[in-house]
Design a protein around this motif. Structure first.
Motif, PDB file in Angstrom:
ATOM      1  N   ILE A   1       0.873  -1.184   0.000  1.00  0.00           N
ATOM      2  CA  ILE A   1       0.000   0.000   0.000  1.00  0.00           C
ATOM      3  C   ILE A   1       0.904   1.226   0.000  1.00  0.00           C
ATOM      4  CG2 ILE A   1      -1.745   1.296   1.276  1.00  0.00           C
ATOM      5  CD1 ILE A   1      -2.794  -1.425   2.234  1.00  0.00           C
TER       6      ILE A   1
ATOM      7  N   THR B   1      -4.564  -1.131  -6.171  1.00  0.00           N
ATOM      8  CA  THR B   1      -3.339  -1.665  -5.563  1.00  0.00           C
ATOM      9  C   THR B   1      -2.311  -2.007  -6.636  1.00  0.00           C
ATOM     10  OG1 THR B   1      -4.674  -2.621  -3.798  1.00  0.00           O
ATOM     11  CG2 THR B   1      -2.424  -3.438  -4.019  1.00  0.00           C
TER      12      THR B   1
ATOM     13  N   SER C   1       3.792  -0.949   3.710  1.00  0.00           N
ATOM     14  CA  SER C   1       3.161   0.337   3.372  1.00  0.00           C
ATOM     15  C   SER C   1       4.097   1.495   3.658  1.00  0.00           C
ATOM     16  CB  SER C   1       1.861   0.500   4.154  1.00  0.00           C
ATOM     17  OG  SER C   1       2.146   0.692   5.507  1.00  0.00           O
TER      18      SER C   1
END
Ligand SMILES: Cc1cc2nc3c(=O)[nH]c(=O)nc-3n(C[C@H](O)[C@H](O)[C@H](O)COP(=O)(O)O)c2cc1C
Length: 455
Positions: A286, A406, A374
Motif C-alpha cells: 500500500i 493496488t 506500506s
C-alpha cells in the motif's frame, strides 16, 4: 562484485468479489464487482504485463466457507470468495490481449478425473502459446467434498498420496503419450498423425485407470508450469517432488525464511536443485505519492475491514470454527483435515509469539497471511528488499486491497523505483512461461519426475 538479485512479482487474485481483503469490495473505488466481465480481466492483464509481472495467479475453491458458526451466512453476506466463477475460462481472453504474462491457475485435483483435466490444460497451453501454469491443490473445505458426493474431504495426507498418482497420470498424458514427431500434418501424403508415434499410457493405479492416449497433440510446454503452496511436512514432500514455483505466506520474515529453507531441503531430498524452483512470498503493498498519502490510504482501507468476514475466511482455511472462541482467546493449533500451515503460522510455528483470535483475524483482513508493506515508494522498496534478502525468496505474490488501485500503484510507482535500483527487470525474456521463469527450454528439466517416467 555480483549483480543484485532481481525481485519478481506475481499478482494474486481470484475470479470472485472478495479474495484476500474481505470487506474491501465495498470501497467506492473497488472494481471487483466487475469480475463477471471480460473487460475487467483484460484490463488487469494489460496492466500486469505493463508492470512486467511474471504472471497472474488465480486462486480457486470449489466449496463455500461454512466452517465459521457452522453456516455459510457470513461468507455470503460479505462476499468471502463467493460468488465465484471458474478461473480457467477467463484465461484465453487475457492471453489474447497480452504477449508475455503467465497464467497460473488453481485447479483442485481431488474432484475431477485427470483425463479431462489434462485435456483442458493442454488446450490452455496451446491457446496461450505456452504461458499456462497449474497451481496444484487438493482443497481444504468439507463443503466442496460434500457437494461432490463425499461425506467429507479425504484425510490431509491421503489427499497428497492421491495427488502423487494424479500427477503421474497427467505427466504420462502430457509427456509420453505423443512423441515429438507424431504430428506430420502432411497434405501431400494426407497423413496428419503417425499412429505408431502415439501411445496409450496404460496407467493402472490405486485411484485411476487410464489405458488410452492423450487427446491433445503436444502443446508448447507439454506439462504446464507447476505451482504449489502446501507447506506441511507431507505438503513439502509433494512440492519438493513436483513444484517449479511455490507460494508461501507467513506473517513474519523469520517464519518465511524457515519455510524457504525447508522447501529447499525438500528439493534436495528429491534430487533437484535450488535453481529448479522459484519461491514467491505473499505481501500486500500500500503506497502513494508520499508517505502521508500512503498512510491516508491505509487508514481509509482499514475502515472497510470486517472482522466477521475475516473470521469466516480464517475458519475455512484452518478448519477451526472461530465463532466458538472468545476474540481475546489465544489461537491454538488443532490438527484437522483442512490446510495445516495457516493455523500453524498463528500458533505452534513461532512459540515466541502468541496470537489472539482477534489479532489473527485483523492480520489476515488486509492481504491475507502475508505482511502489509506500506509507506512511501522508497519505504516500500526498502521493505521489499529487506524481506527478499532476509528470507531467500525469489519474488512476491502480491495480494490486493482495492481492485485495481493496488496493482496500479505497484506498476506505476513501485516497479519504476525497483528498476532504478537495479532490482527489477526492464523487459521480458522471450518464449514460454517456463522459458521466461528459468531461462532454459520450454519443457521440464530431465531431473524432474515427469521426465523420468516411462510407459
Ligand atoms: C498463497 C497460497 C495460495 C493458495 N491457494 C489455494 C487455492 O487457490 N485453492 C486451494 O484449494 N488451496 C489453496 N492454497 C492452499 C494450499 O494448496 C494447501 O492446501 C494449504 O497450504 C495447506 O497445505 P498444507 O497443510 O500441506 O500446508 C493456497 C495456499 C497458499 C499458501
Amino acid at each position: 562484485m555480483s549483480a543484485k538479485r532481481q525481485i519478481r512479482f506475481n499478482a494474486f487474485t481470484m475470479n470472485t468479489v472478495g479474495h484476500q481483503a474481505p470487506g474491501l469490495w465495498a470501497h467506492p473505488r473497488d472494481q471487483m464487482h466487475r469480475y463477471r466481465q471480460l473487460s475487467y480481466w483484460t484490463e488487469l492483464a494489460r496492466l500486469l504485463e505493463r508492470g512486467l509481472f511474471d504472471g497472474i495467479f488465480l486462486a480457486d475453491v470449489l466449496g463455500i466457507y461454512d466452517v465459521y458458526g457452522a453456516s455459510h451466512d457470513a461468507a455470503l453476506h460479505h462476499a468471502v470468495q463467493v460468488p465465484s466463477n471458474d478461473p480457467l475460462l477467463i484465461i484465453p481472453a487475457m492471453a489474447a490481449v497480452t504477449e508475455h504474462l503467465g497464467f497460473g491457475t488453481t485447479f483442485s485435483l481431488t474432484y475431477e478425473h485427470p483425463y479431462p483435466f489434462a485435456r483442458r490444460m493442454s488446450t490452455l497451453d496451446h491457446l496461450t502459446e505456452g504461458r499456462v501454469g497449474w497451481n496444484i491443490v487438493t482443497g481444504y473445505l468439507d463443503s466442496a467434498a460434500k457437494n461432490l458426493g463425499m461425506a467429507k474431504q479425504m484425510a490431509h495426507d491421503d489427499r497428497y498420496d492421491m495427488a502423487d498418482e494424479y500427477l503421474d497420470v497427467v505427466y504420462k498424458l502430457w509427456e509420453l503419450s505423443w512423441e515429438d514427431a507424431a504430428i506430420e500434418r502432411n497434405k501431400a501424403t494426407r497423413r496428419f498423425t503417425n499412429p505408431l508415434r502415439v501411445h496409450g499410457i496404460g496407467h493402472e493405479g490405486v485411484h485411476f485407470s487410464v489405458p488410452g492416449i492423450h487427446l491433445c497433440e503436444p502443446s508448447p510446454q507439454r506439462t504446464p508450469v507447476l505451482y504449489q503452496a502446501g507447506a506441511s511436512s507431507r505438503g513439502r514432500l509433494f512440492s519438493g517432488r513436483h513444484a517449479e514455483c511455490v507460494f508461501m505466506c507467513m506473517p513474519t520474515a523469520q517464519l518465511l525464511k524457515r519455510s524457504v529453507d525447508d522447501f529447499h531441503a525438500a528439493l534436495a531430498e528429491c534430487g533437484r536443485e535450488k535453481s529448479d524452483a522459484l519461491v514467491y512470498g505473499q505481501a500486500l503493498i500500500i503506497t502513494g505519492e508520499s508517505r502521508a498519502k500512503a498512510e491516508e490510504k491505509l487508514a481509509e482501507y482499514r475502515h472497510y475491514l470486517d472482522l466477521d468476514a475475516s473470521l469466516a475466511l480464517l475458519s475455512g482455511w484452518t478448519g477451526v470454527d472461530f465463532a466458538k472462541f472468545d476474540l481475546d482467546a489465544t489461537v491454538e493449533y488443532i490438527e484437522n483435515d483442512a490446510g495445516r500451515t495457516a493455523l500453524a503460522s498463528f500458533s505452534k510455528a513461532d512459540p515466541s509469539r502468541t496470537w489472539t483470535v482477534r489479532a489473527a483475524a485483523e492480520f489476515i483482513a488486509l492481504g491475507g497471511r502475508g505482511p502489509v508493506l506500506s509507506g512511501s515508494v522508497a519505504d516500500v522498496c526498502d521493505q521489499l528488499v529487506s524481506w527478499f534478502e532476509a528470507t531467500g525468496i525469489d519474488g512476491f505474490n502480491l495480494a490486493f486491497a482495492v481492485a485495481n488501485e493496488t496493482f496500479e500503484d505497484v506498476v506505476n510507482l513501485v516497479v519504476p523505483e525497483l528498476q532504478r535500483q537495479g532490482r527489477y527487470r526492464s523487459a521480458y525474456q522471450p518464449g514460454t512461461l517456463r522459458e521466461k521463469l528459468f531461462g532454459r527450454g520450454p519443457r521440464l528439466p530431465a531431473n524432474h519426475r515427469a521426465r523420468q517416467l516411462v510407459l
